[in-house]
Design a protein around this motif. Structure first.
Motif: not given
Ligand code: MLT
Length: 263
Positions: A27-28, A92-94, A97, A119, A131, A150, A189, A216, A242
Motif C-alpha cells: 500500500g501507500f 493491500l489498499s493502494m 487498487y 475498496r 491528493r 496517516m 490514486m 481508511i 488498516h
Molecule cells: C494506502 O494505504 O495504500 C492508502 O491509504 C490508500 C489511499 O490513500 O486511498
C-alpha cells in the motif's frame, strides 16, 4: 535484490520460495518490506513475489502521475520476465487498487485474488483535491507531514500506545519513501477508475480481508465487495486497523494460507 528494467525505470522485487506463485502489492506510502511476515510464512509452500511499486522502496520513480494501470502493467511485465503466465495476485489498499486494475487488463493471468484493506470506488472530487494538495506538500516538505497525518489512521489506538516497534516500522517505511514517488502515486490514486462495475465480472476465487478498525477503507467497503464478487470469502481481522497484515500478522497469514490451500 533482483531488478527489472521497464521504460528506463528499475523495478526492485523479491522472489522467495517455490511452488504456485503469489504476487503481493504493498500500500501507500510503503514498500515491499510491508510483506515480510507474509513472505516468511507463505514462502514455505508458495513462490512469493513482492515488488516495490514504481516510486517506492528501491524502485525508481516515474515523473508525473503513476497510475494504477501503469502499476498493473509493471506487474504484467514482471510476470513475463519471470515466465509466470498466471498467479494469485494480492494487494493491500493502494496495492488493491492496482490489483483491480490488473484484473481488468489481464483477467486470464489471475488465478485468484486477495483484496486486503482496500475498496473498489474511485475518489470523490474533494478527495482528488486533497491528493493534489498532499502531492504538492510532499514535494515541498518531504514525507513528514504525510507520515504524521496517516499514522493514527493506519493502526489501532492500542497498537499506537502499546507496540512501539510496529509504530517505528510503519513510520520508517513512510519516511523512507521518495517524495516524488509518493506524489506520483497520489496523483495516480486520484486518477484511478471506479472499479465497482468490475466486481461483477470477477469470477476467480477472492479472499477479502479487512481490519475490524480500518479507518481508511472501512469494513463496509469490504462487505460490499463480498456481496458483489461471486466467489468471495470475507474475513474481518480483530485487533487490526488498516495495516492488518502487520498488526495481526498471525491471523492474516492463517487466513491467506487457508485460502491458498483451498483454491
Ligand atoms: C494506502 O494505504 O495504500 C492508502 O491509504 C490508500 C489511499 O490513500 O486511498
Amino acid at each position: 535484490m533482483p531488478l527489472l528494467r521497464i521504460d528506463n525505470l528499475q523495478i526492485a522485487y523479491d522472489d522467495v520460495g517455490s511452488g504456485s506463485p503469489v504476487v503481493l502489492l504493498h500500500g501507500f506510502p510503503f514498500n515491499r518490506s510491508l510483506w515480510s511476515e507474509q513472505v516468511d510464512e507463505l514462502s514455505k509452500s508458495h513462490r512469493v513475489i513482492t515488488p516495490d511499486l514504481r516510486g517506492f522502496g528501491e524502485s525508481d520513480s516515474s515523473a508525473g502521475t503513476a497510475t494504477m494501470t501503469r502499476m498493473a502493467e509493471d506487474i504484467a511485465a514482471l510476470l513475463d520476465h519471470l515466465q509466470i503466465p498466471r498467479a494469485v495476485i494480492g494487494g493491500l489498499s493502494m496495492g488493491g487498487y492496482a490489483v483491480l486494475a490488473f484484473y481488468k487488463l489481464f483477467p486470464s493471468r489471475v488465478r485468484a485474488l486477495v483484496l486486503a484493506d482496500t475498496r473498489p470506488q474511485g475518489d470523490t472530487p474533494e478527495a482528488k483535491q486533497g491528493r493534489a494538495e498532499q502531492a504538492q506538500r510532499a514535494l515541498a516538505e518531504g514525507m513528514g507531514p504525510i507520515a504524521d497525518s496517516m499514522l493514527p489512521k493506519l493502526l489501532t489506538p492500542e497498537t499506537v500506545a502499546k507496540r512501539p516497534e510496529v509504530v517505528r516500522r510503519i513510520m520508517e517505511m513512510m519516511m523512507k519513501t521518495k517524495p516524488e514517488g509518493a506524489a506520483a502515486a497520489l496523483l495516480g490514486m486520484a486518477a484511478r477508475e471506479d472499479q465497482t462495475d468490475l466486481l461483477t465480472k470477477i469470477i476467480v476465487p477472492t479472499l477479502i480481508v479487512v481490519g475490524r478498525d480500518d479507518a481508511i477503507t472501512p469494513v463496509a467497503d469490504s462487505e460490499k465487495m463480498h456481496s458483489t464478487i461471486v466467489e468471495s470469502r470475507l474475513v474481518i481481522i480483530e485487533g487490526a486497523g488498516h495495516v492488518s497484515n502487520i498488526e495481526q500478522a498471525g491471523a492474516f497469514n492463517r487466513e491467506v494460507s487457508l485460502f491458498l490451500s483451498s483454491i
